[in-house]
Design an enzyme around this catalytic site. Structure first.
Site, PDB file in Angstrom:
ATOM      1  N   LYS A  22      73.060   9.406  23.802  1.00  0.00           N
ATOM      2  CA  LYS A  22      74.400   8.826  23.685  1.00  0.00           C
ATOM      3  C   LYS A  22      74.586   7.368  24.146  1.00  0.00           C
ATOM      4  O   LYS A  22      74.565   6.467  23.331  1.00  0.00           O
ATOM      5  CB  LYS A  22      75.408   9.754  24.358  1.00  0.00           C
ATOM      6  CG  LYS A  22      75.532  11.080  23.579  1.00  0.00           C
ATOM      7  CD  LYS A  22      76.803  11.812  23.873  1.00  0.00           C
ATOM      8  CE  LYS A  22      77.091  12.876  22.833  1.00  0.00           C
ATOM      9  NZ  LYS A  22      76.466  14.174  23.057  1.00  0.00           N
ATOM     10  N   PHE A  34      75.504  22.970  25.479  1.00  0.00           N
ATOM     11  CA  PHE A  34      75.274  22.300  24.191  1.00  0.00           C
ATOM     12  C   PHE A  34      74.036  21.433  24.307  1.00  0.00           C
ATOM     13  O   PHE A  34      73.968  20.539  25.152  1.00  0.00           O
ATOM     14  CB  PHE A  34      76.473  21.454  23.765  1.00  0.00           C
ATOM     15  CG  PHE A  34      76.295  20.879  22.392  1.00  0.00           C
ATOM     16  CD1 PHE A  34      76.565  21.639  21.258  1.00  0.00           C
ATOM     17  CD2 PHE A  34      75.811  19.594  22.213  1.00  0.00           C
ATOM     18  CE1 PHE A  34      76.359  21.122  19.982  1.00  0.00           C
ATOM     19  CE2 PHE A  34      75.603  19.070  20.947  1.00  0.00           C
ATOM     20  CZ  PHE A  34      75.883  19.835  19.825  1.00  0.00           C
ATOM     21  N   ASP A  41      69.423  18.080  30.852  1.00  0.00           N
ATOM     22  CA  ASP A  41      69.945  17.396  29.667  1.00  0.00           C
ATOM     23  C   ASP A  41      71.010  16.397  30.140  1.00  0.00           C
ATOM     24  O   ASP A  41      72.130  16.783  30.474  1.00  0.00           O
ATOM     25  CB  ASP A  41      70.533  18.442  28.711  1.00  0.00           C
ATOM     26  CG  ASP A  41      71.129  17.824  27.447  1.00  0.00           C
ATOM     27  OD1 ASP A  41      71.408  16.607  27.443  1.00  0.00           O
ATOM     28  OD2 ASP A  41      71.347  18.573  26.477  1.00  0.00           O
TER      29      ASP A  41
HETATM   30  C1  PLP Z   1      75.629  15.097  22.307  1.00  0.00           C
HETATM   31  C2  PLP Z   1      74.725  16.001  23.061  1.00  0.00           C
HETATM   32  C3  PLP Z   1      73.525  16.480  22.505  1.00  0.00           C
HETATM   33  C4  PLP Z   1      73.121  16.187  21.066  1.00  0.00           C
HETATM   34  O1  PLP Z   1      72.934  14.851  20.816  1.00  0.00           O
HETATM   35  P1  PLP Z   1      72.848  14.359  19.265  1.00  0.00           P
HETATM   36  O2  PLP Z   1      72.555  12.909  19.387  1.00  0.00           O
HETATM   37  O3  PLP Z   1      74.150  14.679  18.633  1.00  0.00           O
HETATM   38  O4  PLP Z   1      71.724  15.119  18.652  1.00  0.00           O
HETATM   39  C5  PLP Z   1      72.705  17.250  23.296  1.00  0.00           C
HETATM   40  N1  PLP Z   1      73.047  17.566  24.562  1.00  0.00           N
HETATM   41  C6  PLP Z   1      74.187  17.126  25.128  1.00  0.00           C
HETATM   42  C7  PLP Z   1      74.489  17.479  26.541  1.00  0.00           C
HETATM   43  C8  PLP Z   1      75.073  16.348  24.388  1.00  0.00           C
HETATM   44  O5  PLP Z   1      76.220  15.947  24.942  1.00  0.00           O
END
Ligand code: PLP
Length: 396
Positions: free
Chosen positions: A253, A139, A224
């Site tokens: 986050k 994701f 990420d």
């Molecule tokens: C939450 C998340 C995203 C997206 O972040 P948003 O602030 O919702 O755009 C991308 N990568 C990872 C691993 C995430 O947990």
């Protein structure tokens, strides 16, 4: 507004992207606790989906934000921003990155990472080096580029045709990876622990292979860390557990403790591909968001939050393994690192369990029909965990 009024307005006026939400709305919070509109108390083991690393209403964060709001919220990036420069310095001093760029969300940080990887190859003179290899079940966000990076068809299907040149491979499968990477690959982009995908850590050997292939094919490693960064795993960044140094990593986050902020962090040589005009943002890195980031990091260091996340992570895992051993017919596996924890159940009862937990005042997340997901604030203590284990035992 009472809950019914809120729900009826939401149904009338808000786009239906979240369907029927959990029928609760919170009024205030303190520590790891939240109180709803009827003043019922909850223990938050999802932490606003890994955002509220310091829980709610941390006095130092509240004070710093309050003071900043009274001075300035936004000025734009036409001017120098004190807290922006300071937060960038702090991230550089505590990571393998040498340059930082701030934006407003995770997806935006990853979007920046994808752009940076491409422009880096382009400016090095490799016109056909633009592919990015990512993992299935990953994701990376909801913008069109990060959707293409995300290896989950359920998110992609309504928006095809997607941005081309992303290749998805099965996690921990060396052969697929080797076949996917080529001289066209400008980057391999990974979560070290897949969060939204159900809390699946990559194996150290696989990560080593990724690093090797990046070196072999002159591709960048993008990690990420949006969910795993800023202390979630018991270290400031998850890449520290794997003893690697990504060329680019992204944060969001937890960084702002609830105030929206994302960060694109990179090695100097890579970051220098962005020249004036190549990238930018209106809101990103504004005085309020950067004050939040600075304060969160300061609290993490001053109050030994990493040590707590590590210690409580181990304690939590021990208790969960005990529970699993006492209920082998219900729990298939518990996995995670620090305070990102997944509990895989044997049957399709995740939603039911999460509802039972909600009724007992415990907030948890689910992935699919079998996985419970926990991302509690990093300030959690043993008593919170003991209460949780007792409630989960009863709910299972
Ligand atoms: C939450 C998340 C995203 C997206 O972040 P948003 O602030 O919702 O755009 C991308 N990568 C990872 C691993 C995430 O947990």
């Amino acid at each position: 507004m009472n809950l019914e009024t809120i729900i009826s307005k939401d149904k009338l006026y808000y786009m239906n992207t979240y369907g029927d939400r959990i029928p609760v709305s919170f009024s205030y919070g303190k520590g790891i606790n939240l109180w709803d509109t009827d003043d019922n108390k909850y223990y938050d083991f999802l932490g606003g989906i890994a955002v509220n690393a310091l829980g709610y209403s941390h006095p130092k964060l509240v004070k710093a934000l309050h003071t900043q709001i009274e001075k300035l919220i936004h000025t734009s990036n036409l001017y120098y921003v004190s807290s922006q420069a300071h937060l960038a310095e702090m991230l550089v001093n505590n990571s393998c990155a040498e340059k930082v760029f701030f934006c407003n969300s995770g997806a935006e940080a990853n979007e920046g990472a994808i752009k940076l990887a491409r422009i880096y190859s382009r400016k090095k003179g490799f016109e056909s080096k633009y592919e990015i290899v990512t993992l299935k079940n990953s994701f990376h966000g909801r913008t069109l580029a990060t959707l293409a990076a995300t290896g989950q068809e359920k998110y992609q299907n309504p928006y095809t045709p997607l941005l081309p040149s992303f290749k998805h491979v099965t996690m921990n499968n060396m052969q697929e990876l080797e076949e996917a990477v080529s001289d066209k690959t400008c980057a391999i982009m990974i979560e070290l622990i897949q969060g939204e995908g159900g809390v699946h850590p990559l194996s150290p050997d696989y990560v080593k292979k990724i690093v090797e292939l990046c070196e072999k094919w002159n591709a960048l490693l993008i990690v990420d860390e949006i969910q795993t960064g800023v202390g979630r795993t018991g270290k400031l960044f998850a890449y520290e557990h794997y003893d690697i140094q990504p060329d680019i990593f992204t944060l969001a986050k937890a960084l702002g403790g609830g105030v929206p902020i994302g960060a694109l962090c990179a090695k100097k040589e890579v970051a220098s591909s962005f020249e004036p005009g190549d990238h930018g943002t209106t809101f990103g890195g504004n005085p309020l968001a950067c004050t939040a980031g600075l304060t969160v990091l300061n609290i993490i260091f001053q109050e030994h939050v990493l040590e707590n996340a590590d210690k409580m992570g181990h304690y939590f895992m021990e208790q969960l393994i005990k529970l699993k051993n006492s209920k082998p017919e219900v729990i298939a596996e518990v996995r995670g690192m620090g305070l990102i924890i997944g509990i895989e159940l044997k049957n399709d009862i995740a939603k039911e369990v999460s509802n039972k937990m909600l009724n007992k005042g415990f907030l948890i997340g689910t992935v699919g029909s079998k996985i419970l997901r926990l991302l509690p604030p990093l300030i959690i203590d043993k008593d919170d965990i003991d209460l949780f284990i007792m409630a989960l035992d009863g709910s299972l």
